[in-house]
Design an enzyme around this catalytic site. Structure first.
Site, short mmCIF file in Angstrom:
data_model
loop_
_atom_site.label_atom_id
_atom_site.label_comp_id
_atom_site.label_asym_id
_atom_site.label_seq_id
_atom_site.Cartn_x
_atom_site.Cartn_y
_atom_site.Cartn_z
N TRP A 50 -64.13 40.56 19.61
CA TRP A 50 -62.68 40.78 19.74
C TRP A 50 -62.37 42.25 19.94
O TRP A 50 -61.51 42.61 20.75
CB TRP A 50 -61.93 40.22 18.53
N ASP A 103 -56.02 45.01 14.58
CA ASP A 103 -56.00 43.57 14.85
C ASP A 103 -56.36 42.88 13.53
O ASP A 103 -57.50 42.94 13.08
CB ASP A 103 -57.03 43.25 15.94
N LYS A 107 -54.76 31.76 12.59
CA LYS A 107 -55.86 31.91 11.63
C LYS A 107 -55.38 31.84 10.18
O LYS A 107 -56.05 31.29 9.35
CB LYS A 107 -56.63 33.21 11.88
#
Ligand SMILES: *Cc1c(COP(=O)(O)O)cnc(C)c1O
Length: 352
Positions: free
Chosen positions: A102, A169, A193
């Site tokens: 990511w 993030d 999530k």
């Protein structure tokens, strides 16, 4: 019986949230209309958006500290691009910490707009640790990191000090622990999530950092445009925002981040203890960097795989397969995961 859901994302949500959400899909606020068939500009939905954004700031202890919470679309993946668009100067520079796929995807988007300095990377060890002791040069427009590496099961415990902007993030660990969130200038997270269904992306941004780039920003990518329209520049993902609101209400009623952090620590400890004490298993991530959200582990004896997988299946365990780049197993134990489900898994590991 409901399965024990260890899926990495989309993932487990509180049962009561799912129940309320399903009711609102049929009849929202006793309007005799569905939540998803009314105008987003109706008073009933505007109240949902206000409540959701207020809860975000309240739970993060960022109320009246100059931050705005936004619910946008495009996932965390669009934030990879929006961050440099909004924060990087023309011919500017940004620093990134590379702790996984990511992070790498985030810095790839920034490279398209300016110079990227990778301050450190754990790619050499398949991202199984968090690099430390790196320098962030003072002439960058911002520093970007990923707080929890969903795939590898690593988590930043201490964030670096930097004179410049700190961007994070937090897709897979937002609202899971208490931090001084005012150390961050911009936080973003895909909802799916730890907060709600896929389709909404949370952005929490310090207002004063915006409007400083000389770049032409397309409207949909411009945080200031979204702020000026209270996250309703275009039709927001009404269902995803509503369910996120319900989850945040659930979290507040549970005692907020301090209370959930205690539970999350106890849950993670239960599982890591078994991994460390059972010779048939070993952890995949460096101990000091272990994630309390995604627990990655491997069998030491591959011949046991078939039996263990069968035991898990029979016990109603879902979503335990590791990511293809790590292998083994990954137990995602987000806020809504009850400790009882983890105990079921631990009992199976003992029995193997
Ligand atoms: C899942 C995930 C993403 C990608 O999120 P999308 O909403 O699918 O774009 C980004 N970063 C992290 C840390 C993630 O876990």
């Amino acid at each position: 019986m409901k399965k024990h859901n260890f899926s990495a994302g989309p993932c487990i949500l509180p049962q009561e949230v799912l129940k309320k959400a399903s009711e609102a899909v049929i009849n929202f606020n006793n309007l005799d209309l569905s939540l998803i068939e009314i105008s987003h500009r109706s008073a009933d939905f505007v109240a949902v958006m206000d409540n959701a954004t207020n809860l975000v700031l309240e739970l993060l202890d960022l109320k009246e500290k100059g931050y705005t919470a936004l619910f946008l679309q495009g996932g965390a993946s669009l934030e990879f691009l929006m961050v440099p668009y909004n924060l990087m100067k023309e011919s500017g520079k940004a620093a990134y910490l590379d702790t996984g796929v990511w992070s790498a995807k985030a810095l790839k988007e920034a490279k398209g707009l300016g110079e990227v300095i990778i301050v450190a990377s754990s790619k050499d060890q398949n991202y199984n640790y968090i690099p430390k002791g790196y320098d962030i040069s003072s002439d960058v427009d911002y520093f970007h990191c990923t707080s929890n590496n969903t795939i590898y099961g690593t988590q930043i415990k201490e964030f670096p000090k930097t004179d410049g902007l700190l961007v994070c993030d937090m897709s897979s660990d937002i609202f899971s622990r208490k931090l001084d969130f005012s150390q961050f200038d911009l936080i973003y997270a895909g909802a799916q999530k730890n907060m709600g269904p896929a389709g909404a992306t949370l952005v929490v941004v310090k207002d004063e950092i915006l409007g400083k780039t000389d770049r032409q920003i397309p409207s949909m990518l411009d945080y200031q445009v979204h702020i000026s329209k209270d996250s309703m520049f275009n039709t927001p993902p009404v269902f995803a925002v509503y369910v996120s609101m319900l989850t945040l209400e659930w979290l507040k009623a549970k005692g907020g981040l301090e209370a959930i952090e205690k539970l999350n620590n106890a849950k993670a400890e239960l599982l890591y203890n078994e991994i460390d004490n059972n010779p048939l298993f070993k952890g995949a991530a460096a101990k000091e960097d272990r994630s309390n959200m995604n627990v990655t582990f491997l069998l030491t004896d591959q011949s046991k795989k078939e039996v263990f997988d069968k035991m898990c299946k029979e016990a109603g365990i879902n979503g335990l397969n590791g990511h293809r780049s790590v292998g083994g197993y990954r137990a995602s134990i987000y806020n809504a995961m009850p400790i009882e489900s983890i105990q079921v898994l631990v009992n199976l590991m003992k029995k193997l």
